[in-house]
Enzyme design. Structure first.
Site, PDB file in Angstrom:
ATOM      1  N   GLU A 199      -3.320 -10.070   3.096  1.00  0.00           N
ATOM      2  CA  GLU A 199      -4.458  -9.129   3.047  1.00  0.00           C
ATOM      3  C   GLU A 199      -5.729  -9.732   3.634  1.00  0.00           C
ATOM      4  O   GLU A 199      -6.782  -9.782   2.997  1.00  0.00           O
ATOM      5  CB  GLU A 199      -4.679  -8.662   1.605  1.00  0.00           C
ATOM      6  N   GLU A 380       4.157  -4.980   0.483  1.00  0.00           N
ATOM      7  CA  GLU A 380       3.682  -4.697  -0.876  1.00  0.00           C
ATOM      8  C   GLU A 380       3.520  -3.207  -1.069  1.00  0.00           C
ATOM      9  O   GLU A 380       2.880  -2.529  -0.256  1.00  0.00           O
ATOM     10  CB  GLU A 380       2.338  -5.371  -1.158  1.00  0.00           C
TER      11      GLU A 380
HETATM   12  C1  BGP Z   1      -2.625  -7.009  -3.407  1.00  0.00           C
HETATM   13  C2  BGP Z   1      -2.364  -8.478  -3.522  1.00  0.00           C
HETATM   14  C3  BGP Z   1      -1.405  -8.885  -4.588  1.00  0.00           C
HETATM   15  C4  BGP Z   1      -1.332  -7.963  -5.756  1.00  0.00           C
HETATM   16  C5  BGP Z   1      -1.455  -6.494  -5.452  1.00  0.00           C
HETATM   17  C6  BGP Z   1      -1.623  -5.559  -6.622  1.00  0.00           C
HETATM   18  O1  BGP Z   1      -3.947  -6.806  -3.101  1.00  0.00           O
HETATM   19  O2  BGP Z   1      -1.889  -8.999  -2.305  1.00  0.00           O
HETATM   20  O3  BGP Z   1      -1.586 -10.234  -4.874  1.00  0.00           O
HETATM   21  O4  BGP Z   1      -1.725  -8.410  -6.935  1.00  0.00           O
HETATM   22  O5  BGP Z   1      -2.482  -6.241  -4.551  1.00  0.00           O
HETATM   23  O6  BGP Z   1      -2.926  -5.613  -7.107  1.00  0.00           O
HETATM   24  P1  BGP Z   1      -3.256  -5.848  -8.635  1.00  0.00           P
HETATM   25  O7  BGP Z   1      -2.537  -7.073  -9.034  1.00  0.00           O
HETATM   26  O8  BGP Z   1      -4.717  -6.011  -8.706  1.00  0.00           O
HETATM   27  O9  BGP Z   1      -2.775  -4.640  -9.338  1.00  0.00           O
END
Ligand code: BGP
Length: 481
Positions: A199, A380
């Site tokens: 990201e 993701e």
């Molecule tokens: C993305 C990241 C992850 C992850 C995911 C979900 O931004 O790459 O590391 O955690 O989002 O977000 P969150 O954990 O805040 O729900």
């Protein structure tokens, strides 16, 4: 739904500091995330810091910058989620087995930089760190699982942050390339798919970039150094490995115009460029005109070395990887920020205000293929929810099954009806892990339940949820053998 092709990579995704634990073990050094305390939706996470005069304080790690001279430090009264993760460090064999039993064929994980170079400054790698990741890779391969490695997932060694202001300095490029070289040397014959950064378009401040300031000049200068580091990593990879596939991951949850008012529609174009700027540089290989104009208007002056632009042009990525969880809207008056949700009256939302928008994933797949003509990898996606479990730790997560099924239908349409080449899909947090944005355990994404609460209490034992069994059937039915 039309089936996913045989070669399609279907699996799960994780990140070291949300998942691994093993803090202080195997010679692991400190990363900036180790200073970030736990929190939840109502009490946002903090960084604890210390000033040169000995005074201490806390700052909101998303919004505030640390005061001049401040560095992170530990305070025993606080909870630091990265210190325990969910103990993948000790349970990787069991975890990989559970993923393999689903019929999955890819596992995305990230390297903790300081397991390999404890301060980031060493010239020789830490053997215990290499041994751990080597064991994880071997375990994956043994189970027929392709490892997908994120070289740097939103973190930096604290030494590089404190000594050099992290990615604001070119010194960090050299440190990062030492890490890449070591990984390629040790794992280059076993690992094909690499992500240079996670990201990269939403990295911010001390915990992610290692910079103390959040101003735009620092942010874009740091981003430039990351672009160069990533391009040089591609160069190195192509020199050192046979047919590596190099990508970078972007947060691409889409933004829509709120209405068909022409001003709203143009706002959407401008808002999206704030995100696509990063992939434009790294895949097209040059700074786009709209961004140069933006720099001019904000008096942002990026310092570049003589060869930087040529390096960016020559060493571009092989594929685009992205996260896509939700969508947002923008109108002519919005101060657009990808992390801030503007409402969409047509879509339901989770407790965290994330819209549920299956079509967004087809939208993004088409958008990026139209723009770049390189294969895409969804690395993701998933649904963070508050799960309820019974006395046997069984979770009936029909909402997650529906979310996944609806998204898979849209991916299948992008492949079969739109002709987008999609390399694969790794669902976020396949095994429950700690939330990045809030540090909570309560925001669970997994098909596999982990017995641990927001304060690190629990047995850490793993239990399949209803969605686990659903996914096994789904892959059995909808993935070509
Ligand atoms: C993305 C990241 C992850 C992850 C995911 C979900 O931004 O790459 O590391 O955690 O989002 O977000 P969150 O954990 O805040 O729900």
């Amino acid at each position: 739904m039309q089936k996913f092709p045989k070669e399609f990579l279907f699996g799960g995704a994780t990140a070291d500091f949300q998942f691994e634990g093993g803090f202080g073990e195997g010679g692991r050094g400190i990363i900036t995330h180790d200073y970030v305390t736990t929190g939840n939706v109502d009490t946002p996470r903090k960084i604890t810091y210390k000033l040169p005069n000995g005074e201490t304080g806390t700052a909101d790690w998303k919004k505030d910058s640390l005061p001049e001279g401040a560095v992170g430090y530990f305070d025993d009264a606080c909870k630091y989620p990265s210190h325990y993760g969910v103990d993948f460090y000790h349970r990787y064999k069991e975890d990989i087995q559970m993923i393999a039993d689903l019929g999955m064929n890819v596992f995305r994980f990230s390297i903790c930089w300081t397991r390999i170079f404890p301060t980031g400054e060493e010239t020789e790698p830490n053997q215990a760190g290499l041994q751990f990741y080597g064991d994880v890779i071997d375990e994956c391969l043994k189970k027929g699982i392709e490892p997908l490695i994120t070289i740097c997932h939103d973190e930096i060694p604290e030494t590089l942050a404190n000594q050099y202001d992290g990615w604001a300095s070119r010194k960090t490029i050299d440190a990062y390339l030492r890490l890449c070289q070591t990984l390629f040397e040790n794992f280059g014959t076993k690992v094909k798919y690499w992500l240079t950064f996670n990201e990269v378009n939403v990295l911010k401040g001390y915990s992610m970039l290692g910079t103390r300031s959040l101003d735009k000049q620092t942010f874009y200068q740091a981003s430039h150094h990351i672009f160069v580091a990533s391009a040089l990593a591609c160069k190195l990879a192509r020199e050192m490995m046979e047919a590596p596939m190099l990508g970078t991951m972007y947060a691409l949850s889409p933004v829509y115009p709120l209405t068909c008012l022409p001003e709203d529609v143009f706002s959407q174009v401008q808002a999206r460029r704030k995100t696509l700027f990063f992939s434009d540089v790294m895949i097209r290989g040059e700074y786009p005109n709209y961004q140069l104009k933006y720099f001019e208007s904000k008096n942002i002056d990026i310092e570049m070395a003589k060869d930087d632009l040529a390096i960016l042009k020559e060493y571009t990525l092989d594929y685009i990887a992205f996260s896509c969880y939700r969508s947002t809207t923008v109108n002519k008056d919005s101060e657009y920020d990808i992390m801030v949700m503007d409402p969409n009256p047509h879509l339901p939302k989770t407790k965290w205000n994330w819209t549920v928008d299956p079509m967004s994933i087809r939208y993004v797949l088409n958008e990026v293929y139209d723009r770049y003509q390189v294969p895409a990898f969804i690395v993701e996606n998933g649904m963070g929810e508050i799960d309820q479990w019974d006395e046997n730790f069984y979770v009936e997560d029909d909402y997650r099954i529906e979310y996944l099924n609806d998204h898979f239908q849209e991916i299948s349409k992008a492949i079969h009806e739109d002709g987008v080449p999609v390399l694969g899909y790794t669902m976020w947090g396949i095994i429950d892990l700690i939330s990045l944005s809030t540090g909570e355990m309560a925001k669970r994404y997994g098909l596999i339940f982990v017995d641990m609460d927001d304060f690190g209490k629990g047995t850490l034992n793993r239990y399949p949820k209803k969605s686990y069994h659903w996914m096994k059937d789904f892959l059995d039915t909808y993935k070509e053998k």
